[in-house]
Motif scaffolding. Structure first.
Motif, PDB file in Angstrom:
ATOM      1  N   ASN A  85       0.831  -1.210   0.000  1.00  0.00           N
ATOM      2  CA  ASN A  85       0.000   0.000   0.000  1.00  0.00           C
ATOM      3  C   ASN A  85       0.866   1.260   0.000  1.00  0.00           C
ATOM      4  OD1 ASN A  85      -2.312  -1.508   0.024  1.00  0.00           O
ATOM      5  ND2 ASN A  85      -2.649  -1.329   2.228  1.00  0.00           N
ATOM      6  N   TYR A  86       1.971   1.185   0.711  1.00  0.00           N
ATOM      7  CA  TYR A  86       2.890   2.332   0.736  1.00  0.00           C
ATOM      8  C   TYR A  86       3.420   2.593  -0.670  1.00  0.00           C
ATOM      9  CZ  TYR A  86       7.125   5.044   1.441  1.00  0.00           C
ATOM     10  OH  TYR A  86       8.095   6.006   1.340  1.00  0.00           O
ATOM     11  N   ALA A  87       3.875   1.547  -1.337  1.00  0.00           N
ATOM     12  CA  ALA A  87       4.429   1.711  -2.681  1.00  0.00           C
ATOM     13  C   ALA A  87       3.384   2.278  -3.641  1.00  0.00           C
ATOM     14  CB  ALA A  87       4.944   0.359  -3.196  1.00  0.00           C
ATOM     15  N   THR A  88       2.163   1.805  -3.517  1.00  0.00           N
ATOM     16  CA  THR A  88       1.079   2.319  -4.366  1.00  0.00           C
ATOM     17  C   THR A  88       0.818   3.795  -4.084  1.00  0.00           C
ATOM     18  OG1 THR A  88       0.088   0.117  -4.274  1.00  0.00           O
ATOM     19  CG2 THR A  88      -1.315   1.915  -5.064  1.00  0.00           C
ATOM     20  N   GLY A  89       0.810   4.158  -2.789  1.00  0.00           N
ATOM     21  CA  GLY A  89       0.565   5.551  -2.419  1.00  0.00           C
ATOM     22  C   GLY A  89       1.660   6.470  -2.922  1.00  0.00           C
ATOM     23  N   VAL A  90       2.910   6.024  -2.827  1.00  0.00           N
ATOM     24  CA  VAL A  90       4.028   6.831  -3.309  1.00  0.00           C
ATOM     25  C   VAL A  90       3.950   6.976  -4.825  1.00  0.00           C
ATOM     26  CG1 VAL A  90       6.540   6.846  -3.604  1.00  0.00           C
ATOM     27  CG2 VAL A  90       5.541   6.360  -1.351  1.00  0.00           C
ATOM     28  N   GLU A  91       3.594   5.904  -5.480  1.00  0.00           N
ATOM     29  CA  GLU A  91       3.446   5.953  -6.935  1.00  0.00           C
ATOM     30  C   GLU A  91       2.370   6.975  -7.337  1.00  0.00           C
ATOM     31  OE1 GLU A  91       5.125   4.788  -9.343  1.00  0.00           O
ATOM     32  OE2 GLU A  91       3.714   5.396 -10.940  1.00  0.00           O
ATOM     33  N   ALA A  92       1.263   6.978  -6.608  1.00  0.00           N
ATOM     34  CA  ALA A  92       0.189   7.933  -6.909  1.00  0.00           C
ATOM     35  C   ALA A  92       0.669   9.365  -6.689  1.00  0.00           C
ATOM     36  CB  ALA A  92      -1.031   7.639  -6.042  1.00  0.00           C
ATOM     37  N   LEU A  93       1.392   9.589  -5.608  1.00  0.00           N
ATOM     38  CA  LEU A  93       1.907  10.940  -5.343  1.00  0.00           C
ATOM     39  C   LEU A  93       2.848  11.385  -6.458  1.00  0.00           C
ATOM     40  CD1 LEU A  93       2.874  11.440  -1.560  1.00  0.00           C
ATOM     41  CD2 LEU A  93       1.381  12.846  -2.973  1.00  0.00           C
ATOM     42  N   SER A  94       3.653  10.445  -6.935  1.00  0.00           N
ATOM     43  CA  SER A  94       4.654  10.812  -7.938  1.00  0.00           C
ATOM     44  C   SER A  94       3.989  11.210  -9.258  1.00  0.00           C
ATOM     45  CB  SER A  94       5.642   9.668  -8.156  1.00  0.00           C
ATOM     46  OG  SER A  94       4.998   8.620  -8.826  1.00  0.00           O
ATOM     47  N   GLN A  95       2.706  10.862  -9.434  1.00  0.00           N
ATOM     48  CA  GLN A  95       1.981  11.284 -10.636  1.00  0.00           C
ATOM     49  C   GLN A  95       1.607  12.763 -10.567  1.00  0.00           C
ATOM     50  OE1 GLN A  95       1.431   9.080 -13.277  1.00  0.00           O
ATOM     51  NE2 GLN A  95       2.724   7.766 -12.001  1.00  0.00           N
ATOM     52  N   SER A  96       1.397  13.256  -9.341  1.00  0.00           N
ATOM     53  CA  SER A  96       0.852  14.616  -9.268  1.00  0.00           C
ATOM     54  C   SER A  96       1.753  15.596  -8.515  1.00  0.00           C
ATOM     55  CB  SER A  96      -0.555  14.584  -8.630  1.00  0.00           C
ATOM     56  OG  SER A  96      -0.647  13.577  -7.667  1.00  0.00           O
ATOM     57  N   ALA A  97       2.849  15.117  -7.977  1.00  0.00           N
ATOM     58  CA  ALA A  97       3.770  16.026  -7.291  1.00  0.00           C
ATOM     59  C   ALA A  97       5.191  15.731  -7.775  1.00  0.00           C
ATOM     60  CB  ALA A  97       3.680  15.842  -5.784  1.00  0.00           C
ATOM     61  N   GLU A  98       6.076  16.670  -7.491  1.00  0.00           N
ATOM     62  CA  GLU A  98       7.451  16.570  -7.982  1.00  0.00           C
ATOM     63  C   GLU A  98       8.318  15.885  -6.919  1.00  0.00           C
ATOM     64  OE1 GLU A  98      10.979  19.844  -8.779  1.00  0.00           O
ATOM     65  OE2 GLU A  98       8.883  20.473  -8.887  1.00  0.00           O
ATOM     66  N   LEU A  99       9.091  14.918  -7.316  1.00  0.00           N
ATOM     67  CA  LEU A  99       9.936  14.203  -6.370  1.00  0.00           C
ATOM     68  C   LEU A  99      11.102  15.069  -5.922  1.00  0.00           C
ATOM     69  CD1 LEU A  99      10.419  11.393  -4.996  1.00  0.00           C
ATOM     70  CD2 LEU A  99      12.014  10.915  -6.864  1.00  0.00           C
ATOM     71  N   VAL A 100      11.343  15.117  -4.626  1.00  0.00           N
ATOM     72  CA  VAL A 100      12.511  15.830  -4.079  1.00  0.00           C
ATOM     73  C   VAL A 100      13.654  14.845  -3.847  1.00  0.00           C
ATOM     74  CG1 VAL A 100      13.393  17.137  -2.110  1.00  0.00           C
ATOM     75  CG2 VAL A 100      11.101  17.609  -2.999  1.00  0.00           C
ATOM     76  N   ALA A 101      13.345  13.760  -3.186  1.00  0.00           N
ATOM     77  CA  ALA A 101      14.391  12.781  -2.875  1.00  0.00           C
ATOM     78  C   ALA A 101      13.743  11.492  -2.400  1.00  0.00           C
ATOM     79  CB  ALA A 101      15.317  13.311  -1.788  1.00  0.00           C
ATOM     80  N   ARG A 102      14.497  10.406  -2.481  1.00  0.00           N
ATOM     81  CA  ARG A 102      14.064   9.151  -1.882  1.00  0.00           C
ATOM     82  C   ARG A 102      15.189   8.622  -1.005  1.00  0.00           C
ATOM     83  NH1 ARG A 102       9.808   5.510  -4.944  1.00  0.00           N
ATOM     84  NH2 ARG A 102       9.490   5.105  -2.722  1.00  0.00           N
ATOM     85  N   GLY A 103      14.827   7.783  -0.085  1.00  0.00           N
ATOM     86  CA  GLY A 103      15.816   7.179   0.799  1.00  0.00           C
ATOM     87  C   GLY A 103      16.630   6.128   0.063  1.00  0.00           C
ATOM     88  N   LEU A 104      17.510   5.469   0.820  1.00  0.00           N
ATOM     89  CA  LEU A 104      18.305   4.386   0.243  1.00  0.00           C
ATOM     90  C   LEU A 104      17.361   3.291  -0.255  1.00  0.00           C
ATOM     91  CD1 LEU A 104      21.176   4.198   2.881  1.00  0.00           C
ATOM     92  CD2 LEU A 104      21.390   4.872   0.477  1.00  0.00           C
ATOM     93  N   PRO A 105      17.665   2.720  -1.381  1.00  0.00           N
ATOM     94  CA  PRO A 105      16.769   1.677  -1.912  1.00  0.00           C
ATOM     95  C   PRO A 105      16.744   0.465  -0.985  1.00  0.00           C
ATOM     96  CG  PRO A 105      18.774   1.875  -3.240  1.00  0.00           C
ATOM     97  CD  PRO A 105      18.823   2.979  -2.246  1.00  0.00           C
ATOM     98  N   PRO A 106      15.596  -0.158  -0.867  1.00  0.00           N
ATOM     99  CA  PRO A 106      15.463  -1.308   0.042  1.00  0.00           C
ATOM    100  C   PRO A 106      16.040  -2.585  -0.569  1.00  0.00           C
ATOM    101  CG  PRO A 106      13.369  -0.790  -0.997  1.00  0.00           C
ATOM    102  CD  PRO A 106      14.352   0.204  -1.533  1.00  0.00           C
TER     103      PRO A 106
END
Lengths: 532, 532
Positions: free
Chosen positions: B351-372
């Motif tokens: 659900n987290y990944a889906t929510g982040v994906e949705a945000l990335s459609q409508s907002a600009e990415l600033v940064a992400r943490g270290l990849p899991p």
């Protein structure tokens, strides 16, 4: 000053939206004088969605300024409303008597109750505990983590929609308990006046409007609308700017508002006081020693105000025997001599007749009062049945609004308790007990605590004291929210919610939770009550 | 004595119904260790409607005896639960760490918070104000009518269904805040344990069950079930013997329970703590003087516990400028170095990944943490948008449960306040302000009071103090009932309702409102607080 406006009893037939007098555009309703059997001028055209919208918009606009007033300012405002009502009490009583058919002494008393309620809430505001002030001081040295400074107080929910009751044209109408408690809490109020007493509503609405103006409050603090429940009423409850609802009336009306509120994108609390048959338990000792006296006093409570009280004793539960026989005989004798008194409206009279007719299908008639001369008068009725029949029936618990009651004959104390467990939620439960009954009463009491908001001994449920300890509420379906009361000081809590402030800069702290306790409130410091 | 049973960490995979260990019959669920990426034994078969029915029947049976206990007896019971939990803290922490993937220090702290909560409610019981005792003495001489003796106290609502949260396997689960406050109020509790930590639930369930037995309370005072939300969960909420519901979880889950409760013949209160994005307002002076520090501290709050807090800061609002640039730069720098930490369950991670994906459609990415390294870890994300875009969007306010946040860049203070007015109800609102910002902060504060249950300055919303003044609540959709709190002393009030006693014989008066104040309570006599 304001009295010059309010003192005129000439009615205009208009609604009041944020200080402006506005004529409705819908169905024209007129009050009906049930004692004289004639309609009363002027006509009050119903408002529509645009009026609801305008009143809600004004209330929302007023909210920021109104809630920023001090407790003392709001107390003075409530006092001003009470004074304005007193200034017009003569025309007000005239009109309310004509619109309700209720006796002049009753209406005069209700004016006093209404102004008394307003002043009670003024005193609640001045006392200040309504703020719910709590402070947990910072603990900067605490390990492993320091504790921040945490303070709590209550804030108002927002604009409130109030639905007037038919049976209290003053004390539970335009300036009644719901309005007084919501205004005290800091919530603007939009009232839907009851069609049964529009003139009374207009007079009281003016008294409030004048007080709003003379107190320098935003005009949107108060509006008075007329309209249909399913139409304008539902629009009010559905309006996103309305944050809570107060209602006194029928079960169907209350449940419709609860459903409308639950269907909103943002649900809101609905405080609906709906239906109650107010069981009266007659214990053996009391029946044996004074069954006849109890029967006569019961009929006094049953027929008062044509039985049009939320707390009317619609159910009597007792163990069969000579004591109960004496009670029934005395009650029947009193009832057959009870004159038929007017009911509030033709609709209420019709519903009463239908309810009595339904009861007569499934219970045995004991007696009826004197036959009425008009269809709109209440032909009092007393029925009886046995406990097994009652326990097996849903219908026998239905409220019949008016002077109608059902005596349930039980075989023993166990059956009496079974009936107590079977009944729905109630506003009141009454016990008549002698010294010899105290053991039975003690076994009954825990059951009644789960069923009723008020439990009374050796009295009658009609007559509700307006005070600090009163509860006029109770489990569903007596109300839609058993956690509160609609009468008495605690009613203000219905329109408040707690907010907590963590490490707020001192200069921004509301006075209720400021250092040094400038308002001299009782506050809970680290859980301990203190006035320091 | 009871420790000998509880101290064994061998898990049975069973539910507990009124003291009896019962194996479910439905879907077998197993906990998942998100850090190790493996499932954990034993299997916990889900219960069904018959188990819900049995637990509710036992709770209803237990209610009369349980609510008749004294405050001191219930306080000792809560103390006993706390002691039993401490006695098994080692295996309990082991299991909770394995089931949650949360750090050991965090879980150890949560055990302390859980026992601390139980003891807080024990102290609330001993202090006694929870009784809400009020007495309006009789006025036999009053005219025109004498005043009866009227007394008020609170009584418990009845059996409560508690739904465990995923993100606090101890403090908001089987013996968490909802259970502790309901038991304190005198309500038997039926818990639906969370599928994410059934072993932790069983261990704590045993600790409570042992305390029920050693305290001589009816077995039905507590039950622990496992089952699906739509299935067994809905059955619990729909059961007529359940009188209130406590829930911490998702908006969809909470709203489903609210709807189920509203659909009952007798509606009941649901206290659902649902969703919140916890806006953080960065005022100009604070940004200018310490934008970089704030950015780093923000990421600390954002990534703590993989962001799996109801109070995670999911929204940052600030005025564009060099101060905000410094904040964003520091936050981005901290975030890209933030390790991916496990999320509680694979579903939550998805659900987290889906929510982040949705945000990335409508907002600009600033940064992400270290990849899991695992799919079940949280790949922290920070986005930005401008105020007009935010104001026009519904989606940008959706809670993304986990370390995800959105920075809203405003043109000026007016736009910042427009954003504050646009946001939905929240558990918290945070303001970072310097001395020079206090005027702006003062204009923001009244808006925030209408939006959040807790307003904090110069801190971060994660971390909720358990104390007397705390509010963990807020307007919808943060919770389903803004009039309460689910953390802190006031949580007990959710499970109580007032009852008023009129002219009750002295021998029947509950001690809280008896003459002579035998319990030495603070009581309101004629509206005046006194301990006399």
């Amino acid at each position: 000053m304001t009295a010059t406006i309010s003192a005129t009893a000439r009615l205009t037939g208009q609604m009041i939206i944020a200080g402006a007098y506005v004529r409705g555009t819908g169905t024209e309703i007129r009050a009906f004088d049930p004692a004289a059997g004639r309609t009363l001028d002027p006509a009050y055209p119903h408002g529509d969605g645009t009026h609801a919208d305008a009143a809600c918009a004004a209330a929302a606009d007023a909210f920021a300024a109104y809630r920023a007033t001090t407790s003392e300012q709001r107390a003075q405002f409530l006092d001003a409303i009470a004074a304005n009502i007193e200034a017009i009490s003569e025309p007000l009583v005239d009109r309310a008597v004509a619109e309700s058919g209720l006796p002049r002494a009753r209406i005069t008393g209700e004016v006093g109750r209404t102004t008394g309620q307003l002043r009670l809430f003024a005193s609640v505001l001045r006392e200040g505990s309504w703020n719910g002030a709590r402070i947990d001081p910072a603990m900067p040295e605490r390990t492993p983590l320091p504790r921040p400074d945490i303070r709590q107080r209550f804030v108002p929910l927002g604009p409130v929609a109030v639905f007037s009751a038919s049976n209290f044209p003053l004390a539970f109408s335009v300036a009644g308990g719901d309005t007084a408690s919501a205004l005290a809490a800091g919530c603007p109020v939009v009232v839907k006046g009851h069609d049964a007493h529009p003139g009374t509503s207009e007079l009281v609405g003016r008294a409030i409007t004048d007080a709003v103006a003379s107190s320098g409050l935003p005009a949107g603090t108060f509006s008075l609308l007329f309209g249909s429940g399913p139409g304008l009423g539902t629009e009010l409850v559905s309006d996103p700017r309305i944050k809570a609802v107060g209602f006194t009336g029928s079960r169907s009306g209350g449940l419709a508002l609860v459903a409308a509120a639950a269907a909103r994108p943002e649900p809101i609390p609905v405080y609906a006081e709906m239906s109650s048959i107010n069981p009266v338990f007659l214990l053996d000792g009391a029946l044996d020693s004074r069954g006849g006296d109890l029967g006569r006093a019961f009929v006094g409570s049953l027929t008062m105000g044509s039985g049009q009280f939320c707390t009317n004793p619609g159910l009597v539960i007792a163990i069969d025997g000579p004591g109960l026989d004496a009670f029934v005989a005395a009650a029947a004798e009193a009832l057959v001599a009870a004159p038929a008194t007017p009911m509030l409206t033709p609709t209420i009279a019709q519903n009463y007749a239908t309810g009595v007719e339904a009861l007569s299908q499934s219970a045995e008639l004991v007696a009826r009062g004197l036959p009425p001369e008009r269809e709109t008068a209440c032909h009092a009725a007393l029925f009886t049945t046995d406990a097994p029949t009652f326990l097996a029936s849903e219908e026998l618990q239905a409220e019949v609004f008016g002077s109608s009651s059902l005596i349930v004959r039980c075989a023993d104390a166990d059956q009496m308790r079974a009936v107590a467990q079977r009944i729905e939620g109630q506003l009141t439960a009454t016990v008549h007990a002698d010294e010899s009954d105290l053991e039975d009463a003690a076994r009954l009491l825990p059951l009644l605590e789960l069923k009723a908001g008020r439990i009374l001994f050796d009295g009658w449920p009609t007559g509700v004291e307006v005070s600090h300890a009163m509860v006029h509420g109770g489990p569903f379906p007596a109300t839609s929210d058993s956690r509160t009361t609609s009468v008495g000081a605690r009613a203000i809590e219905r329109y408040l919610r707690p907010v907590c402030y963590q490490n707020l800069p001192k200069s921004l702290l509301p006075s209720a939770i400021a250092d040094g306790n400038p308002d001299r409130l009782w506050r809970r410091i680290d859980g301990r009550l203190t006035q320091d």
